[in-house]
Design a protein around this motif. Structure first.
Motif, PDB file in Angstrom:
ATOM      1  N   MET A   1       0.944  -1.167   0.007  1.00  0.00           N
ATOM      2  CA  MET A   1       0.066   0.011   0.088  1.00  0.00           C
ATOM      3  C   MET A   1       1.048   1.325  -0.051  1.00  0.00           C
ATOM      4  O   MET A   1       1.982   1.369   0.588  1.00  0.00           O
ATOM      5  N   LYS A   2       0.438   2.280  -0.777  1.00  0.00           N
ATOM      6  CA  LYS A   2       1.155   3.685  -0.653  1.00  0.00           C
ATOM      7  C   LYS A   2       0.306   4.450   0.165  1.00  0.00           C
ATOM      8  O   LYS A   2      -0.698   4.729  -0.053  1.00  0.00           O
ATOM      9  N   PHE A   3       0.703   5.153   1.149  1.00  0.00           N
ATOM     10  CA  PHE A   3       0.095   6.076   2.039  1.00  0.00           C
ATOM     11  C   PHE A   3       0.836   7.412   1.758  1.00  0.00           C
ATOM     12  O   PHE A   3       2.141   7.506   1.527  1.00  0.00           O
ATOM     13  N   THR A   4       0.187   8.415   1.330  1.00  0.00           N
ATOM     14  CA  THR A   4       0.507   9.842   1.204  1.00  0.00           C
ATOM     15  C   THR A   4      -0.009  10.595   2.085  1.00  0.00           C
ATOM     16  O   THR A   4      -1.246  10.580   2.544  1.00  0.00           O
ATOM     17  N   PHE A   5       1.025  11.441   2.877  1.00  0.00           N
ATOM     18  CA  PHE A   5       0.677  12.075   4.160  1.00  0.00           C
ATOM     19  C   PHE A   5       0.320  13.572   3.645  1.00  0.00           C
ATOM     20  O   PHE A   5       1.294  14.129   3.093  1.00  0.00           O
ATOM     21  N   PRO A   6      -0.521  14.315   4.113  1.00  0.00           N
ATOM     22  CA  PRO A   6      -0.816  15.934   3.657  1.00  0.00           C
ATOM     23  C   PRO A   6       0.203  16.245   4.763  1.00  0.00           C
ATOM     24  O   PRO A   6       0.358  15.983   5.715  1.00  0.00           O
ATOM     25  N   PRO A   7       0.275  17.705   4.684  1.00  0.00           N
ATOM     26  CA  PRO A   7       1.480  18.450   5.599  1.00  0.00           C
ATOM     27  C   PRO A   7       1.003  18.427   6.912  1.00  0.00           C
ATOM     28  O   PRO A   7       1.846  18.186   7.865  1.00  0.00           O
ATOM     29  N   ASP A   8      -0.250  18.279   7.258  1.00  0.00           N
ATOM     30  CA  ASP A   8      -0.667  18.324   8.960  1.00  0.00           C
ATOM     31  C   ASP A   8      -0.466  17.004   9.358  1.00  0.00           C
ATOM     32  O   ASP A   8      -0.458  17.105  10.527  1.00  0.00           O
ATOM     33  N   LEU A   9      -0.272  15.932   8.685  1.00  0.00           N
ATOM     34  CA  LEU A   9      -0.071  14.641   9.004  1.00  0.00           C
ATOM     35  C   LEU A   9       1.493  14.050   9.256  1.00  0.00           C
ATOM     36  O   LEU A   9       1.791  13.202   9.753  1.00  0.00           O
ATOM     37  N   VAL A  25       0.230  -5.566  11.682  1.00  0.00           N
ATOM     38  CA  VAL A  25       1.758  -5.535  11.592  1.00  0.00           C
ATOM     39  C   VAL A  25       1.868  -4.765  10.568  1.00  0.00           C
ATOM     40  O   VAL A  25       1.627  -4.990   9.331  1.00  0.00           O
ATOM     41  N   THR A  26       2.701  -3.755  10.826  1.00  0.00           N
ATOM     42  CA  THR A  26       3.187  -2.812   9.585  1.00  0.00           C
ATOM     43  C   THR A  26       4.705  -2.900   9.455  1.00  0.00           C
ATOM     44  O   THR A  26       5.466  -3.283  10.402  1.00  0.00           O
ATOM     45  N   ASN A  27       5.014  -2.934   8.089  1.00  0.00           N
ATOM     46  CA  ASN A  27       6.439  -2.883   7.651  1.00  0.00           C
ATOM     47  C   ASN A  27       6.853  -1.784   6.506  1.00  0.00           C
ATOM     48  O   ASN A  27       6.154  -1.923   5.355  1.00  0.00           O
ATOM     49  N   ILE A  28       7.580  -0.822   6.930  1.00  0.00           N
ATOM     50  CA  ILE A  28       7.684   0.201   6.101  1.00  0.00           C
ATOM     51  C   ILE A  28       8.886  -0.390   4.980  1.00  0.00           C
ATOM     52  O   ILE A  28      10.019  -0.844   5.290  1.00  0.00           O
ATOM     53  N   ARG A  29       8.481  -0.395   3.591  1.00  0.00           N
ATOM     54  CA  ARG A  29       9.400  -1.113   2.616  1.00  0.00           C
ATOM     55  C   ARG A  29      10.174   0.468   1.974  1.00  0.00           C
ATOM     56  O   ARG A  29      11.378   0.248   1.622  1.00  0.00           O
ATOM     57  N   ASP A  36       7.147  18.734   5.294  1.00  0.00           N
ATOM     58  CA  ASP A  36       5.838  19.194   4.866  1.00  0.00           C
ATOM     59  C   ASP A  36       5.128  18.229   3.942  1.00  0.00           C
ATOM     60  O   ASP A  36       4.042  18.531   3.545  1.00  0.00           O
ATOM     61  N   ARG A  37       5.726  17.193   3.558  1.00  0.00           N
ATOM     62  CA  ARG A  37       4.859  16.025   2.887  1.00  0.00           C
ATOM     63  C   ARG A  37       5.610  14.855   2.936  1.00  0.00           C
ATOM     64  O   ARG A  37       6.777  14.622   3.210  1.00  0.00           O
ATOM     65  N   GLY A  38       5.000  13.656   2.474  1.00  0.00           N
ATOM     66  CA  GLY A  38       5.637  12.480   2.613  1.00  0.00           C
ATOM     67  C   GLY A  38       4.672  11.303   2.185  1.00  0.00           C
ATOM     68  O   GLY A  38       3.499  11.597   1.905  1.00  0.00           O
ATOM     69  N   TRP A  39       5.264  10.241   1.614  1.00  0.00           N
ATOM     70  CA  TRP A  39       4.705   9.202   1.182  1.00  0.00           C
ATOM     71  C   TRP A  39       5.580   7.751   1.773  1.00  0.00           C
ATOM     72  O   TRP A  39       6.748   7.919   2.050  1.00  0.00           O
ATOM     73  N   VAL A  40       4.591   6.738   2.073  1.00  0.00           N
ATOM     74  CA  VAL A  40       5.456   5.602   2.319  1.00  0.00           C
ATOM     75  C   VAL A  40       4.862   4.264   1.704  1.00  0.00           C
ATOM     76  O   VAL A  40       3.532   4.158   1.558  1.00  0.00           O
ATOM     77  N   ILE A  41       5.777   3.409   1.420  1.00  0.00           N
ATOM     78  CA  ILE A  41       5.160   2.072   0.761  1.00  0.00           C
ATOM     79  C   ILE A  41       5.026   1.199   1.917  1.00  0.00           C
ATOM     80  O   ILE A  41       6.268   0.925   2.690  1.00  0.00           O
ATOM     81  N   LEU A  42       3.906   0.777   2.315  1.00  0.00           N
ATOM     82  CA  LEU A  42       3.628  -0.016   3.499  1.00  0.00           C
ATOM     83  C   LEU A  42       3.163  -1.571   3.301  1.00  0.00           C
ATOM     84  O   LEU A  42       2.180  -1.466   2.672  1.00  0.00           O
ATOM     85  N   GLU A  43       3.711  -2.267   3.793  1.00  0.00           N
ATOM     86  CA  GLU A  43       3.111  -3.764   4.132  1.00  0.00           C
ATOM     87  C   GLU A  43       2.364  -3.739   5.068  1.00  0.00           C
ATOM     88  O   GLU A  43       2.859  -3.330   6.332  1.00  0.00           O
TER      89      GLU A  43
END
Length: 74
Positions: A1-9, A25-29, A36-43
């Protein structure tokens, strides 16, 4: 899954809180996070109902979630 975070998060503990609140259970890949921004590929692993609840909760927090390879998003 790709999580994209807005600036406030970006500074919030969304992934940690999701794992603690829901029995997943989460695993950041991969990740790319700045101040002010970010994305994470998360298992994410867990029971199907817990996964659904956890993803719905993350969306309610304001996280944009995409299945890896899904360009449409949610």
């Amino acid at each position: 899954m790709k999580f994209t975070f807005p600036p406030d998060l970006v500074q919030q503990h969304v992934i940690f809180n999701m794992g603690k609140q829901f029995h997943v259970v989460t695993n950041i890949r991969r990740a790319n996070v700045s101040r002010d921004r970010g994305w994470v590929i998360l298992e994410i692993a867990g029971e199907a109902d817990e996964l659904e609840r956890a993803l719905a909760w993350a969306k309610d927090q304001g996280v944009r979630i995409e299945a890896e390879g899904d360009a449409t998003g949610s």
